[in-house]
Design a protein around this motif. Structure first.
Motif, short mmCIF file in Angstrom:
data_model
loop_
_atom_site.label_atom_id
_atom_site.label_comp_id
_atom_site.label_asym_id
_atom_site.label_seq_id
_atom_site.Cartn_x
_atom_site.Cartn_y
_atom_site.Cartn_z
N SER A 80 0.80 -1.30 0.08
CA SER A 80 0.32 -0.10 -0.19
C SER A 80 0.57 1.09 -0.09
CB SER A 80 -1.62 0.04 1.42
OG SER A 80 -1.58 -1.03 1.01
N VAL A 81 2.51 1.19 0.34
CA VAL A 81 2.87 2.72 0.39
C VAL A 81 3.83 2.60 -0.70
CG1 VAL A 81 4.39 3.32 2.07
CG2 VAL A 81 2.57 2.24 3.40
N TRP A 82 4.39 1.17 -0.75
CA TRP A 82 5.23 1.47 -1.95
C TRP A 82 4.54 1.87 -3.34
CZ3 TRP A 82 5.04 -0.96 -5.93
CH2 TRP A 82 6.21 -1.84 -7.09
N SER A 83 2.96 1.53 -3.33
CA SER A 83 2.19 2.19 -4.08
C SER A 83 2.07 3.27 -4.73
CB SER A 83 1.28 0.78 -5.24
OG SER A 83 0.97 0.88 -3.94
N GLY A 84 2.16 3.87 -3.75
CA GLY A 84 0.83 5.69 -3.34
C GLY A 84 -0.08 5.50 -3.11
N ILE A 85 -1.11 4.36 -2.86
CA ILE A 85 -2.43 4.28 -2.82
C ILE A 85 -2.21 4.79 -1.58
CG2 ILE A 85 -2.93 3.15 -4.89
CD1 ILE A 85 -3.85 1.24 -2.23
N SER A 86 -1.70 4.54 -0.46
CA SER A 86 -1.82 5.15 1.12
C SER A 86 -1.97 6.50 0.81
CB SER A 86 -0.81 4.65 2.24
OG SER A 86 0.51 4.79 1.61
N LYS A 87 -1.51 7.61 0.63
CA LYS A 87 -1.64 9.03 0.97
C LYS A 87 -2.68 9.13 0.90
CE LYS A 87 1.48 9.39 -2.22
NZ LYS A 87 2.29 10.33 -3.85
N TYR A 88 -3.83 7.86 0.48
CA TYR A 88 -5.02 9.11 -0.34
C TYR A 88 -6.52 7.82 0.76
CZ TYR A 88 -2.32 10.50 -4.16
OH TYR A 88 -1.60 11.16 -4.79
N ARG A 89 -6.82 8.81 1.68
CA ARG A 89 -8.82 8.77 2.17
C ARG A 89 -9.63 8.98 1.24
NH1 ARG A 89 -7.21 7.79 8.00
NH2 ARG A 89 -4.86 7.12 7.98
N GLY A 90 -10.75 7.63 1.87
CA GLY A 90 -11.98 8.01 1.54
C GLY A 90 -13.38 7.36 1.71
N ASP A 114 -17.73 7.53 -0.84
CA ASP A 114 -18.84 8.09 -0.64
C ASP A 114 -18.80 9.84 0.26
OD1 ASP A 114 -22.15 7.73 0.32
OD2 ASP A 114 -21.59 6.65 1.05
N GLN A 115 -19.86 10.02 -1.11
CA GLN A 115 -19.90 11.63 -0.28
C GLN A 115 -17.90 12.25 -0.51
OE1 GLN A 115 -22.35 12.80 2.97
NE2 GLN A 115 -23.46 10.89 2.97
N LYS A 116 -17.66 11.75 -0.83
CA LYS A 116 -16.46 12.58 -0.58
C LYS A 116 -15.82 12.12 -3.24
CE LYS A 116 -14.89 13.74 3.16
NZ LYS A 116 -14.82 14.68 3.23
N PRO A 117 -14.76 13.11 -2.82
CA PRO A 117 -14.45 12.41 -4.49
C PRO A 117 -13.83 11.92 -4.36
CG PRO A 117 -13.48 15.06 -3.82
CD PRO A 117 -13.57 13.75 -2.12
N ASN A 118 -13.92 10.53 -5.81
CA ASN A 118 -13.86 9.14 -6.01
C ASN A 118 -12.04 9.46 -6.81
OD1 ASN A 118 -16.33 8.48 -6.01
ND2 ASN A 118 -16.72 9.40 -8.24
N PHE A 119 -11.19 8.38 -6.10
CA PHE A 119 -9.63 8.49 -6.69
C PHE A 119 -9.97 7.22 -8.23
CE2 PHE A 119 -9.10 7.66 -2.23
CZ PHE A 119 -9.08 9.03 -2.10
N LEU A 120 -8.90 8.40 -9.22
CA LEU A 120 -8.56 7.01 -10.12
C LEU A 120 -6.84 7.04 -10.02
CD1 LEU A 120 -9.09 6.25 -13.05
CD2 LEU A 120 -9.01 8.30 -14.33
N PHE A 121 -6.61 5.86 -9.96
CA PHE A 121 -5.19 5.34 -10.13
C PHE A 121 -4.73 4.84 -10.90
CE2 PHE A 121 -6.53 4.75 -5.13
CZ PHE A 121 -6.06 6.01 -4.55
#
Length: 357
Positions: free
Chosen positions: A293-303, A326-333
């Motif tokens: 999760s950390v190495w890939s870069g996705i852990s920086k984002y929360r939703g 839900d009720q927050k901006p979606n993520f496109l990785f």
């Protein structure tokens, strides 16, 4: 009806009144001096009748084109019309008697508002699609006579199903949130991963209609979490299935909140809690996973993650990840081809709707 005299002018500039009625139309022309009467009559009559039609030709062409388009679309619609009906089949006939519970006790926990998922897959490789229902569980303060569990129904191939939950070993009793199916160990049958209000669970298909719980052995053990949607996909193009796990919010019973409006109590929403980080697990190819999760870069984002969809959205040859929050901006990785990701939802136009929500 017209009864007044009309005047037609000849080349000689002379006018002759002509009577027109509903049943009679008369033309009278004065010929030039020295010219035979028949020739001007034909010439003037031809021009008088042709000019209006020539001016109307463009409009006639437009009308014919529109009419042709309408006819073509009507024929296409008639050919593609689906004639069918949906028939409700009672449990006594289908064999599906699953009853879902949200585990509520009147406390209005946020968990109760987001449960519910299922998977349709061929668990025993007989060519028929079976159904796996994910269920809730009793929440704090709830008293039940029987403990609810997830249920697997085998397709008998004749529009009936048989409950094989106990025999298959898939009767997980945690508070189920999301389920995803994939052959992660590449042995030819479908394995099952569950995200719960609780801990992750991985069931390995033994190929004989039974499943073995292998969460700890596979490296997918998680702390208590309120899970969301999940997706198996190949993040690094090495030929095996990696796993993306969305998480909703940071919640346990100590963090429980309620909302009161006009004296009535309501459930809270995701904005009342801290969003939880998602997790990404890389398949090591030996039946185990590694948390990247950390190495890939996705852990920086929360939703407050709910649905997860994977595809090559930018057409560069690798698989990207879309997370519906839900009720927050979606993520496109967006995948760099090696399993590291850059979040690009806002620039891609999929983070929020037209109102910025």
């Amino acid at each position: 009806m017209l009864n007044s005299p009309l005047k037609f002018f000849s080349r000689a500039g002379e006018a002759t009144p002509v009577n027109m009625s509903s049943s009679t139309l008369c033309y009278q022309f004065i010929a030039r001096e020295g010219e035979a009467p028949a020739e001007p009559w034909r010439r003037h009559l031809g021009r008088s009748l042709a000019l209006p039609w020539i001016a109307a030709l463009p409009w006639i062409a437009i009308f014919v084109s529109i009419l042709s388009l309408i006819l073509v679309r009507s024929q296409a619609a008639a050919q593609s019309t689906f004639e069918g009906r949906v028939v409700e089949v009672p449990p006594s006939q289908s064999g599906i008697d699953f009853i879902q519970t949200d585990g509520s006790s009147g406390k209005r926990y946020i968990v109760e508002t987001i449960l519910g998922s299922l998977a349709v897959f061929d668990y025993n490789n007989d060519g028929f699609l079976d159904i796996y229902f994910v269920n809730g569980a009793p929440l704090l303060g709830t008293v039940t006579d029987a403990v609810p569990r997830n249920q697997l129904y085998k397709n008998n191939g004749d529009w009936t199903f048989t409950d094989v939950t106990i025999a298959s070993g898939l009767g997980d009793e945690q508070y189920g949130m999301g389920v995803v199916v994939g052959d992660y160990d590449q042995d030819g049958d479908a394995d099952v991963f569950l995200s719960n209000f609780g801990t992750n669970v991985l069931y390995v298909n033994e190929g004989d209609g039974t499943f073995r719980e292998a969460t700890q052995a596979s490296g997918l053990t998680s702390p208590l979490r309120l899970g969301g949607g999940n997706a198996f996909f190949d993040m690094d193009s090495d030929g095996d299935l990696d796993l993306y796990c969305a998480c909703y919010v940071e919640f346990d019973y100590k963090l429980h909140k309620t909302r009161t409006i006009s004296g009535y109590q309501f459930h809270t929403g995701p904005n009342d809690y801290i969003p939880a980080p998602d997790s990404l697990y890389r398949n090591n190819g030996d039946g185990t996973f590694e948390d990247v999760s950390v190495w890939s870069g996705i852990s920086k984002y929360r939703g407050p993650g709910m649905g997860v969809l994977t595809a090559d959205f930018d057409s560069d040859g690798d698989v990207d990840v879309f997370v519906a929050n839900d009720q927050k901006p979606n993520f496109l990785f967006l995948n760099d081809g090696h399993g590291q990701f850059q979040e690009d939802g806002l620039l891609a136009g999929v983070a929020v709707d037209r109102q910025g929500r």
